[in-house]
Design an enzyme around this catalytic site. Structure first.
Site, mmCIF file in Angstrom:
data_model
loop_
_atom_site.group_PDB
_atom_site.id
_atom_site.type_symbol
_atom_site.label_atom_id
_atom_site.label_comp_id
_atom_site.label_asym_id
_atom_site.label_seq_id
_atom_site.Cartn_x
_atom_site.Cartn_y
_atom_site.Cartn_z
ATOM 1 N N GLN A 273 -16.629 -0.308 15.635
ATOM 2 C CA GLN A 273 -15.708 -1.222 14.968
ATOM 3 C C GLN A 273 -16.012 -1.270 13.475
ATOM 4 O O GLN A 273 -17.156 -1.420 13.052
ATOM 5 C CB GLN A 273 -15.851 -2.620 15.575
ATOM 6 C CG GLN A 273 -14.921 -3.659 14.979
ATOM 7 C CD GLN A 273 -15.128 -5.028 15.607
ATOM 8 O OE1 GLN A 273 -15.387 -5.142 16.798
ATOM 9 N NE2 GLN A 273 -15.050 -6.059 14.795
ATOM 10 N N THR B 164 -7.520 4.682 10.605
ATOM 11 C CA THR B 164 -6.747 5.124 9.442
ATOM 12 C C THR B 164 -6.664 6.644 9.381
ATOM 13 O O THR B 164 -5.582 7.220 9.174
ATOM 14 C CB THR B 164 -7.387 4.581 8.149
ATOM 15 O OG1 THR B 164 -7.309 3.150 8.158
ATOM 16 C CG2 THR B 164 -6.683 5.107 6.921
ATOM 17 N N HIS C 43 -2.291 -1.614 9.026
ATOM 18 C CA HIS C 43 -1.171 -0.748 8.647
ATOM 19 C C HIS C 43 -0.880 -0.817 7.142
ATOM 20 O O HIS C 43 -0.521 0.194 6.528
ATOM 21 C CB HIS C 43 0.070 -1.109 9.458
ATOM 22 C CG HIS C 43 -0.004 -0.689 10.892
ATOM 23 N ND1 HIS C 43 0.071 0.634 11.284
ATOM 24 C CD2 HIS C 43 -0.170 -1.402 12.034
ATOM 25 C CE1 HIS C 43 -0.025 0.710 12.598
ATOM 26 N NE2 HIS C 43 -0.176 -0.519 13.074
ATOM 27 N N SER D 166 4.297 -2.622 16.821
ATOM 28 C CA SER D 166 2.982 -3.260 16.908
ATOM 29 C C SER D 166 3.044 -4.689 17.427
ATOM 30 O O SER D 166 3.986 -5.440 17.134
ATOM 31 C CB SER D 166 2.328 -3.279 15.525
ATOM 32 O OG SER D 166 2.177 -1.974 15.003
#
Length: 499
Positions: free
Chosen positions: A305, A311, A429, A335
């Site tokens: 994590q 990405t 995002h 999402s």
């Protein structure tokens, strides 16, 4: 460390099998004095283990001449840690490691004073540079040496990934707290980021013909939209679907993070259409594919994590799809919005206490909703939105659509943490350079979707030519790029709601 190094062979990265954590044995009750003595025994064992296992920091002049500690010392730590059955015991050991084997602050102060003194005197650049190197050396915590040597053991990196997962869990449970623990987590995260940097990652596609072990791991790791059975899994890797994962170059077919993609005719506004409907045929008609929808990304290793895998995976998959479908120009996510319902319930509670009425809704909305629910809007909505029962009323669903849409737009666009989007999925995002493109009503009718985000989902759209600029603008200036639909909803919120 600048890479995996020669010690990290394919055999050494993951195959380690730790001894099973034994159950805590039962037994007769003991007196408080005996209990204290018994409690002191594992503490003394931990302290002795750490003194033996954590290598001492050699003097600066001997840093490259000091032999590595015996492999058995690090193996003893791994074995001891693996035998701790309780989370509290593991947290105790990690706390002792963080607090007792960090940076020597006396050395840091001494070397800092040396650097400051040299800066005030005209000296050769080499002298100042060496003093700065001494300071950097003094700033390395002792436990980093332990982690470094464990990484050279068979399966040592897998152990460290698991150890960090335990550390994060203990922090979440408040078993571990304080700056020393946060610093150790940061050091270990930085080391894992180097070992799992993009150059060492392989992009692999999953199909129905992939090994059963891989399909099983992909199925078990799906955290966003759980896989129900093998037929469900077959659909998710079949026609008009793509599934990719990153593996480490030394451990092919070992998924670290997984991304699911739907190939559609337009930008999807409903997740059930993706995860439940069967593809139109067993063969793909490329002329019907004009959009790629990223609908699920799941990390299989909790200890990774914060390591930049997601990405990189999205960017690599986007390029892979452009190669496979040169005509493809539309890329978007579909999402979830985790945390929206919790945030909204918190607002309803605070608004009720402070004002005695709701300032989140217009007077007309309050009247309509109260007539449907038969009670005060704040209290009844707190009860209704805490479950999925409210969606059974078509009137209530229609009445809530406008206010919840604008509240959700504000939650994604306006609610911030240190200047960045509060919602973690939005932040992910936006960091990638996407645009908050469309908020979708009743887009996830599952129990998780209704209770977690009132059935709302959002499309984050990726414009390949603009992602780098958008990402820089967000990360450097904290600017959020959003579509006209989203900005219009935000404006409606600012006009009709008061926070």
């Amino acid at each position: 460390m600048r890479g995996l190094g020669p010690a990290l062979t394919a055999r050494r990265l993951f195959p380690l099998r730790l001894p099973p954590r034994p159950p805590r044995p039962g037994g007769p009750r003991v007196s408080s004095g005996a209990a204290a003595a018994a409690a002191g025994a594992p503490e003394r064992a931990m302290d002795e283990l750490l003194r033996r296992a954590v290598p001492a920091t050699p003097a600066y002049e001997l840093r490259e001449k000091t032999p590595a500690p015996a492999e058995g010392q690090c193996a003893d730590f791994v074995s001891f840690y693996g035998g701790l059955a309780e989370a509290a015991e593991r947290a105790d050991l990690l706390s002792r490691l963080a607090r007792g084997f960090g940076v020597d602050h006396g050395q840091v102060a001494e070397q800092s004073a040396g650097v400051l003194q040299l800066r005030e005197q005209p000296r050769e650049a080499a002298v100042l540079l060496q003093a700065e190197d001494r300071l950097r050396y003094a700033l390395v915590p002792r436990y980093r040496g332990l982690f470094h040597h464990i990484s050279k053991l068979d399966g040592g990196v897998r152990f460290l990934v698991r150890l960090r997962a335990d550390l994060l869990e203990a922090q979440a449970l408040k078993l571990l707290e304080g700056p020393h623990v946060r610093e150790m987590n940061g050091v270990l995260k930085a080391m894992l980021s180097e070992w799992f940097s993009s150059g060492f990652l392989s992009l692999e596609r999953v199909t129905w013909h992939s090994p059963c072990e891989v399909l099983q791991k992909i199925s078990e790791s799906e955290a966003v939209h759980p896989v129900k059975n093998w037929m469900d899994m077959k659909r998710r890797v079949g026609p008009y679907r793509r599934c990719y994962f990153f593996s480490h170059c030394t451990t092919p077919e070992e998924p670290l993070i997984v991304l699911h993609v739907a190939l559609t005719g337009d930008i999807s506004n409903n997740i059930q259409a993706i995860v439940k409907e069967c593809p139109p045929s067993e063969t793909e008609d490329r002329s019907k594919i004009s959009a790629a929808i990223f609908y699920s990304i799941s990390l299989t290793q909790p200890g990774l994590q914060g390591v930049e895998l997601g990405t990189v995976l999205v960017k690599r998959v986007l390029k892979e799809l452009q190669k496979e479908f040169p005509h493809l120009g539309t890329f978007s996510s579909l999402s979830p919005i985790p945390g929206f319902t919790k945030w909204l319930l918190g607002l309803l509670s605070s608004q009720g206490k402070e004002h005695g009425r709701s300032e989140l809704f217009t007077d007309a909305e309050c009247k309509e909703i109260s007539e449907i629910t038969g009670g005060p809007i704040n209290e009844t909505l707190k009860v209704l939105l805490s479950s999925s029962e409210w969606i059974k009323s078509e009137k209530l669903v229609r009445a809530l659509q406008a206010p919840l849409m604008r509240l959700c737009a504000w939650y994604l666009f306006g609610e911030k943490h240190r200047g960045f989007a509060l919602n973690p999925v939005a932040n992910f995002h936006l960091q990638n350079g996407a645009v908050i493109w469309r908020i979708n009503w009743m887009a996830d009718m599952s129990l998780k979707g209704i209770t977690g985000s009132c059935g709302l989902m959002v499309n984050y759209r990726y414009y390949p030519a603009e992602t780098a600029t958008n990402s820089t603008s967000y990360l450097c200036s904290k600017n959020i790029k959003a579509s006209e639909q989203v900005l219009s909803l935000v404006a409606q919120f600012q006009k009709n709601s008061k926070l």
